[in-house]
Design a protein around this motif. Sequence first.
Motif, mmCIF file in Angstrom:
data_model
loop_
_atom_site.group_PDB
_atom_site.id
_atom_site.type_symbol
_atom_site.label_atom_id
_atom_site.label_comp_id
_atom_site.label_asym_id
_atom_site.label_seq_id
_atom_site.Cartn_x
_atom_site.Cartn_y
_atom_site.Cartn_z
ATOM 1 N N THR A 299 9.897 0.854 10.010
ATOM 2 C CA THR A 299 10.609 0.272 8.887
ATOM 3 C C THR A 299 10.976 1.342 7.871
ATOM 4 N N GLU A 300 12.097 1.135 7.177
ATOM 5 C CA GLU A 300 12.569 2.098 6.186
ATOM 6 C C GLU A 300 11.640 2.181 4.978
ATOM 7 N N GLY B 278 7.293 8.233 5.302
ATOM 8 C CA GLY B 278 6.251 9.149 5.746
ATOM 9 C C GLY B 278 5.794 8.845 7.157
ATOM 10 N N LEU B 279 5.794 7.556 7.516
ATOM 11 C CA LEU B 279 5.430 7.162 8.867
ATOM 12 C C LEU B 279 6.451 7.704 9.869
ATOM 13 N N MET B 280 7.731 7.622 9.512
ATOM 14 C CA MET B 280 8.775 8.148 10.400
ATOM 15 C C MET B 280 8.621 9.654 10.583
ATOM 16 N N GLU C 23 7.882 11.434 14.167
ATOM 17 C CA GLU C 23 8.739 12.473 14.732
ATOM 18 C C GLU C 23 7.964 13.768 14.948
ATOM 19 N N ALA C 24 7.059 14.093 14.020
ATOM 20 C CA ALA C 24 6.251 15.301 14.184
ATOM 21 C C ALA C 24 5.391 15.208 15.437
ATOM 22 N N ALA C 25 4.835 14.022 15.703
ATOM 23 C CA ALA C 25 4.021 13.835 16.907
ATOM 24 C C ALA C 25 4.873 13.971 18.159
ATOM 25 N N MET C 26 6.078 13.411 18.131
ATOM 26 C CA MET C 26 6.975 13.542 19.281
ATOM 27 C C MET C 26 7.296 15.004 19.558
ATOM 28 N N PRO D 181 -3.469 3.753 3.849
ATOM 29 C CA PRO D 181 -2.312 2.849 3.914
ATOM 30 C C PRO D 181 -1.080 3.562 4.445
ATOM 31 N N LYS D 182 -0.117 2.780 4.889
ATOM 32 C CA LYS D 182 1.161 3.364 5.321
ATOM 33 C C LYS D 182 1.887 3.929 4.108
ATOM 34 N N TYR D 183 2.752 4.871 4.351
ATOM 35 C CA TYR D 183 3.435 5.504 3.227
ATOM 36 C C TYR D 183 4.856 5.874 3.606
#
Length: 262
Positions: free
Chosen positions: A100-101, A105-107, A111-114, A260-262
């Motif tokens: 979700t937009e 930070g989650l995105m 992407e860093a993990a990918m 928490p998500k960020y």
Amino acid sequence: MNFHGTDVRQKAITLLRGGARNAEVARSLNVPLGTIGYWKHLDRAKRGECPGRHDPKCPRCDGRDLDEPAYSYLLGLYLGDGHISHYSEHRVPNLMITCTESWPGLMDACEAAMRAVFPANSTCRVRKTGCSNVKVYSKHLHCLFPQHGPGKKHERRIVLEPWQQGIVDAHPWEFIRGLIHSDGCRITNWTTRMVAGERKRYEYPRYFFTNVSEDIRRLYTDTLDTLGVEWKLYTRNGDPFNISVARKASVALMDAHVGPKY
């Protein structure tokens, strides 16, 4: 037809070498996205980074090193909000994680993990209404995510391979973090108590993980057990698909490693 001078092309190459995305460069310089991709390809080929068509090596097929903490996190994301697809048998399959937009930070973490798990493969983001699909393309996705199959995850058996379980055992918090970042949340609950004859409001944090697949819920709770985190099955709106972590000590553990998500 629009022609772009060498100065525009050089600006594009400079931005691309600095890590900017093709779409960002295209927007900033008002150049078609395909042109930017072509310039990038020519520049990489000129520097010997594109020696021709080749398949990046696979940790399972070729024995290359695998960033295990990143993989454990990405595995959690995949089991929650991930999907492997390809539009035809001639296309390279892609791993897509929907984020979700509300949580940029989650995105970034996804992407860093990918990039860590697939260092020789390109990643991208495709914006949708209210969310973005973070993608990586690889012919070896099925090697690293053997849980892929036809139909929805909760309609088929989800069991980790021994080598996957070994990675999760070695990096359990990364796995838990990936699951929470996909299908979990940290919320603040409240209740009231009588204190010295006066009713007062009391707030406390709580983690929820919700997934329809019994197998995925079991992977989550089994890992919590190994970490000493207390949990309970919580029925919400008649659905027994929710795992709650509310004990103070357990929430503190989750806060220290997940948050928490960020």
